[in-house]
Write a protein that holds these residues in place. Structure first.
Motif, PDB file in Angstrom:
ATOM      1  N   GLN A   1       2.456  -0.907   5.151  1.00 18.17           N
ATOM      2  CA  GLN A   1       1.107  -0.532   4.718  1.00 18.17           C
ATOM      3  C   GLN A   1       0.489   0.312   5.835  1.00 18.17           C
TER       4      GLN A   1
ATOM      5  N   TYR B   1      -4.790   5.008   6.637  1.00 16.66           N
ATOM      6  CA  TYR B   1      -5.078   6.405   6.975  1.00 16.66           C
ATOM      7  C   TYR B   1      -6.494   6.721   6.525  1.00 16.66           C
TER       8      TYR B   1
ATOM      9  N   LYS C   1      -8.106   5.035   3.450  1.00 17.86           N
ATOM     10  CA  LYS C   1      -7.068   4.696   2.473  1.00 17.86           C
ATOM     11  C   LYS C   1      -5.993   3.844   3.132  1.00 17.86           C
TER      12      LYS C   1
ATOM     13  N   ILE D   1      -1.799   3.755   2.711  1.00 18.53           N
ATOM     14  CA  ILE D   1      -0.598   4.283   2.078  1.00 18.53           C
ATOM     15  C   ILE D   1       0.414   3.145   1.980  1.00 18.53           C
ATOM     16  N   ASP D   2       0.863   2.854   0.751  1.00 12.68           N
ATOM     17  CA  ASP D   2       1.758   1.722   0.513  1.00 12.68           C
ATOM     18  C   ASP D   2       3.186   2.225   0.313  1.00 12.68           C
TER      19      ASP D   2
ATOM     20  N   ILE E   1      -2.142  10.547  -3.488  1.00 10.07           N
ATOM     21  CA  ILE E   1      -2.388   9.779  -2.264  1.00 10.07           C
ATOM     22  C   ILE E   1      -1.189   8.894  -1.933  1.00 10.07           C
ATOM     23  N   GLN E   2      -0.722   8.130  -2.904  1.00 11.71           N
ATOM     24  CA  GLN E   2       0.450   7.283  -2.689  1.00 11.71           C
ATOM     25  C   GLN E   2       1.723   8.135  -2.802  1.00 11.71           C
ATOM     26  N   PRO E   3       2.814   7.702  -2.161  1.00  9.03           N
ATOM     27  CA  PRO E   3       4.038   8.522  -2.134  1.00  9.03           C
ATOM     28  C   PRO E   3       4.502   8.912  -3.533  1.00  9.03           C
TER      29      PRO E   3
ATOM     30  N   MET F   1       2.014  12.747  -0.044  1.00 10.57           N
ATOM     31  CA  MET F   1       1.401  11.530   0.456  1.00 10.57           C
ATOM     32  C   MET F   1       0.049  11.937   1.046  1.00 10.57           C
ATOM     33  N   ASN F   2      -0.987  11.193   0.729  1.00 11.39           N
ATOM     34  CA  ASN F   2      -2.334  11.538   1.196  1.00 11.39           C
ATOM     35  C   ASN F   2      -2.749  12.938   0.767  1.00 11.39           C
TER      36      ASN F   2
ATOM     37  N   ILE G   1       0.500  10.567   9.706  1.00 12.20           N
ATOM     38  CA  ILE G   1       0.385   9.411   8.814  1.00 12.20           C
ATOM     39  C   ILE G   1       0.680   8.120   9.572  1.00 12.20           C
TER      40      ILE G   1
END
Length: 499
Positions: free
Chosen positions: A304, A307, A310, A312-313, A378-380, A411-412, A478
């Motif tokens: 986890q 960032y 947020k 990022i998982d 945002i998420q991968p 991502m992001n 990241i």
């Protein structure tokens, strides 16, 4: 003159006086045969945090440390100072009766910023602070400049980037970022080594800067009287190695693109590209998921990644979506229904998306993607199956030749990597290069040029291959929760102060 100008003038005068005093102290040391700059080595046995973290084992033992003095408090016959080294800081208790009268007189004249070596025994003060009872203090280097004031530190970002050496001294979190950057690179290498990849090096000075859509820097090689370029990509040389039978290769190195500066772009940056024979872009997706999880675990201890506001998982399977479906999802436009370039341009005008005359349907799709989709990823997320117009080095999809077997992982809201099922048909590749040459002639100065030696390599035969390029600096951003690329580059590109 205003009061503000008077104040600034007074501050500058005070600073000049302090600098003058430091020079005078150095001169006095040199006149007395104590020039610190003649010392060539100092045998360090321990670092600060090693001592503090293992006090029970270290108590009463002799240690030798070295570092920069960041604080000093003189109290008659005894003083305290704080030394900062690679790993942290530690307090030293310096007493006249322990180091001698003359050395103590010298110590009292030392300045914050000086680099000292201290030998002594480990103990704890009455307040419980792990410290070193000094038995010897050696001035190893005299600081002739003034460090920023302790409580405000170095906060001006422009100065921080220009004088990273001061930034590293004053801001512990900055040093931690670059320690983590080193861990990112080490973790990548460890992972790829376990997967059977070999690290290689390819030329930075090239006659044909291909492999990406970017404007190169140009230079001249006097010995051969030839114009050369700094590489913009690692791709074409690494593929030559696949032709040569090196089935799994990668390179981590600097590439150079003559483009603007912003929070995510620097004209020289670190790129990693890897190529694996006998796999495709699906194989590159699996490798990427596993690599990112491995690096995150090694560097941050978890999956986890905070960032900004947020998280990022990385623990869940990365989403996979085609570029056409992504545009349909976020822009409510279905490019499966668009048959011609004219229709695509008309649609772009309706949506106020700017395009150039040479753009075709696939280019317009990509513009829609950039305008409507990227910020949501945002998420991968693997965005798959790009239009052929923007992918001159990629295999076509057998069932839909307007598109290619390519993905970008986001991502992001950022592109983190770019991968292909590599084009290995030399005839198709030549036709793609010819199309790029036409674009260059039409005014696109980021188009690729024909590389005859690379075409010759493909003619000898390249196996089916998956390839990918990763922006290392963005990965570090990241992993370290850094807001700008300059925060993860030790010495980012800056405009000259003389301009």
């Amino acid at each position: 003159m205003s009061q503000q100008n008077n104040a600034n003038g007074g501050q500058q005068q005070d600073l000049n006086q302090l600098l003058k005093v430091r020079r005078e102290k150095l001169q006095e040391l040199q006149d007395n045969g104590k020039d610190p700059f003649v010392i060539t080595k100092y045998d360090v046995t321990h670092h600060s945090t090693d001592i503090k973290d293992n006090f029970e084992e270290m108590e009463g033992k002799d240690v030798t440390i070295a570092g920069r003095m960041m604080f000093k408090r003189v109290m008659g016959k005894a003083s305290f100072c704080n030394l900062q080294d690679l790993k942290g800081n530690i307090q030293a208790y310096v007493a006249r009766d322990s180091i001698g009268e003359d050395p103590y007189k010298d110590f009292k004249k030392y300045d914050v910023g000086d680099i000292l070596g201290i030998k002594g025994k480990v103990f704890k003060t009455k307040t419980g602070e792990t410290s070193i009872h000094a038995e010897e203090v050696v001035l190893l280097s005299k600081s002739l400049q003034i460090l920023p004031e302790k409580f405000h530190g170095l906060t001006d970002t422009d100065t921080r980037y220009r004088q990273r050496y001061v930034d590293l001294i004053m801001n512990a979190e900055v040093k931690d970022t670059f320690i983590k950057r080193s861990k990112v690179l080490k973790s990548i290498r460890n992972y790829l080594d376990k997967e059977g990849f070999m690290e290689v090096e390819t030329p930075m000075l090239v006659s044909n800067a291909g492999g990406a859509a970017a404007r190169p820097f140009e230079t001249h090689f006097n010995a051969l009287n030839e114009d050369l370029k700094l590489r913009i990509s690692l791709e074409l040389y690494l593929k030559r190695l696949i032709v040569g039978g090196m089935e799994r290769v990668y390179e981590i190195g600097r590439v150079f693109r003559n483009e603007g500066l912003d929070t995510r772009h620097n004209p020289e940056f670190t790129l990693m590209e890897l190529y694996q024979a006998y796999t495709d872009y699906y194989g590159m997706m699996d490798l990427t998921e596993n690599l990112f999880r491995y690096v995150a675990q090694e560097v941050t201890g978890g999956l986890q990644l905070p960032y900004g506001d947020k998280v990022i998982d990385l623990s869940k399977p990365f989403e996979r979506i085609t570029m056409v479906d992504a545009v349909k999802k976020y822009a409510n436009v279905d490019f499966n229904e668009i048959k011609t370039t004219e229709e695509a341009k008309s649609l772009a005008k309706e949506h106020h998306i700017e395009f150039e005359d040479h753009h075709k349907k696939g280019d317009i799709l990509n513009l829609f993607f950039e305008e409507y989709v990227e910020e949501h990823l945002i998420q991968p997320t693997f965005v798959m199956d790009h239009p052929i117009e923007i992918s001159p080095l990629t295999k076509k999809k057998p069932d839909n030749p307007e598109y290619v077997e390519r993905f970008e992982m986001f991502m992001n809201g950022w592109e983190m990597c770019n991968a292909y099922s590599e084009l290995n048909d030399p005839i198709d590749q030549r036709a793609r290069f010819e199309a790029q040459e036409e674009l260059f002639a039409a005014g696109n100065d980021e188009a690729n040029h024909t590389d005859e030696d690379f075409l010759n390599a493909l003619s000898i035969g390249m196996p089916p291959t998956g390839g990918i390029g990763y922006g290392i600096d963005r990965m570090v951003m990241i992993m370290t929760n850094s807001p700008a690329i300059r925060d993860v580059l030790l010495f980012p590109t800056m405009k000259s102060l003389d301009k």
